[in-house]
Design a protein around this motif. Structure first.
Motif, PDB file in Angstrom:
ATOM      1  N   GLN A   1     -15.818 -60.689  -4.571  1.00 25.84           N
ATOM      2  CA  GLN A   1     -15.973 -59.340  -5.100  1.00 25.84           C
ATOM      3  C   GLN A   1     -14.792 -58.979  -5.995  1.00 25.84           C
ATOM      4  OE1 GLN A   1     -18.705 -57.030  -4.523  1.00 25.84           O
ATOM      5  NE2 GLN A   1     -17.663 -56.154  -6.308  1.00 25.84           N
TER       6      GLN A   1
ATOM      7  N   ASP B   1     -15.052 -58.035  -9.869  1.00 26.60           N
ATOM      8  CA  ASP B   1     -14.480 -56.805 -10.423  1.00 26.60           C
ATOM      9  C   ASP B   1     -13.539 -57.105 -11.592  1.00 26.60           C
ATOM     10  OD1 ASP B   1     -15.864 -55.387  -8.524  1.00 26.60           O
ATOM     11  OD2 ASP B   1     -14.157 -55.157  -7.167  1.00 26.60           O
ATOM     12  N   TYR B   2     -12.922 -58.275 -11.564  1.00 26.15           N
ATOM     13  CA  TYR B   2     -11.983 -58.636 -12.627  1.00 26.15           C
ATOM     14  C   TYR B   2     -12.693 -59.166 -13.872  1.00 26.15           C
ATOM     15  CZ  TYR B   2      -8.190 -60.978 -15.100  1.00 26.15           C
ATOM     16  OH  TYR B   2      -7.302 -61.385 -16.068  1.00 26.15           O
TER      17      TYR B   2
ATOM     18  N   GLN C   1     -16.877 -56.529 -15.473  1.00 26.18           N
ATOM     19  CA  GLN C   1     -16.978 -55.092 -15.698  1.00 26.18           C
ATOM     20  C   GLN C   1     -17.112 -54.783 -17.195  1.00 26.18           C
ATOM     21  OE1 GLN C   1     -17.335 -53.213 -12.904  1.00 26.18           O
ATOM     22  NE2 GLN C   1     -17.249 -55.279 -12.019  1.00 26.18           N
TER      23      GLN C   1
END
Length: 297
Positions: free
Chosen positions: A260, A264-265, A268
């Protein structure tokens, strides 16, 4: 000489003969036509099966090495390869090479070639097997792909197993201690679809993560730039270890807590820059406005 050694010598000679023809200007399609085999089969043989077999046979029994090398392709059978290798080698010995072209005298190309050779001695801290994470081109899934950085005698070999199980090869250049550039072919020779990576090298003895950007093409051959994260799995650069790694796409709902964070890195808004083909170009600023509107749809 036992059968295993004969097999190794024969397959190695076949690889070296194809390599010699390629280095002397003969095209892959011409070699395939001469052997009366499909270009895709020759490409798999030359770029994947034979080099992997030669590398694996240094540390594994002959049969095991060949079986492992053949596992990475789906268009070559072991029985057919062994039954036709000698005939292919004999036929290739009768194939004429193209006259060697004059030496390269372009200083920028010579500098690049020299840097490729020198980089082999600069990647000790980052060599190994990684898992790369980035955004999928076709969905919102996290793409997970094994990635190899392996110094060789005169270059740095780069390998990647795509999310769809295709093994791809290329090379790396390290012009300074903080930057590592990689380039590989997403396609099978003779087709060339280049993907380039720019990785930042942190000031650590053996960094666990490498962060960077990479530029490739989407399914419509439009350029796409993405953020990418490489997480080290092993210091090994062994071919069998690398080829045995799993790749694939991970749905957002199936991510582990660690994955996760990777998602997220890398996945996005702002982590991917796309282009698209603009119809009815006017070659003025209106094309730029139109492209941005199309991308927003």
């Amino acid at each position: 000489m036992n059968q295993g050694n004969e097999q190794k010598d024969e397959l190695q000679a076949l690889y070296l003969k194809i390599e010699s023809l390629r280095n002397n200007g003969v095209k892959m399609k011409e070699i395939a036509d001469w052997l009366d085999i499909a270009p895709s089969v020759l490409s798999s043989l030359y770029t994947t099966v034979l080099p992997n077999y030669i590398e694996l046979s240094k540390t594994h029994p002959e049969e095991e090495a060949l079986d492992s090398a053949l596992m990475t392709v789906n268009n070559i059978s072991k029985k057919r390869l062994l039954s036709q290798a000698q005939e292919m080698l004999l036929r290739l010995k009768d194939m004429k090479e193209v006259p060697i072209e004059p030496p390269i005298n372009d200083s920028s190309i010579l500098r690049l070639m020299d840097e490729i050779r020198q980089s082999a001695g600069k990647v000790e801290a980052i060599k190994g097997i990684y898992t790369s994470y980035s955004l999928s081109s076709s969905s919102e899934h996290l793409k997970m792909e094994p990635f190899l950085i392996a110094p060789r005698e005169d270059h740095v070999r780069i390998g990647r197993i795509s999310a769809y199980g295709e093994t791809q090869w290329g090379f790396g250049i390290m012009p300074d201690p903080q930057n590592f550039h990689c380039m590989l072919n997403e396609n099978q020779a003779p087709q060339l679809t280049l993907v380039t990576f720019y990785l930042q090298i942190p000031f650590f003895k053996s960094p666990r993560q490498l962060r960077g950007l990479y530029i490739g093409q989407d399914y419509n051959r439009n350029p796409v730039a993405r953020r990418i994260l490489l997480v080290k799995e092993s210091e090994s650069t062994g071919m069998e270890d690398f080829l045995g790694r799993a790749s694939g796409l991970i749905a957002p709902g199936e991510l582990t807590p660690e994955q996760q964070a990777y998602y997220d890195y890398t996945c996005q808004p702002g982590d991917c820059i796309k282009m698209c083909t603009v119809p009815s170009l006017h070659m003025d600023e209106s094309d730029l406005i139109k492209e941005k509107k199309m991308l927003a749809l």
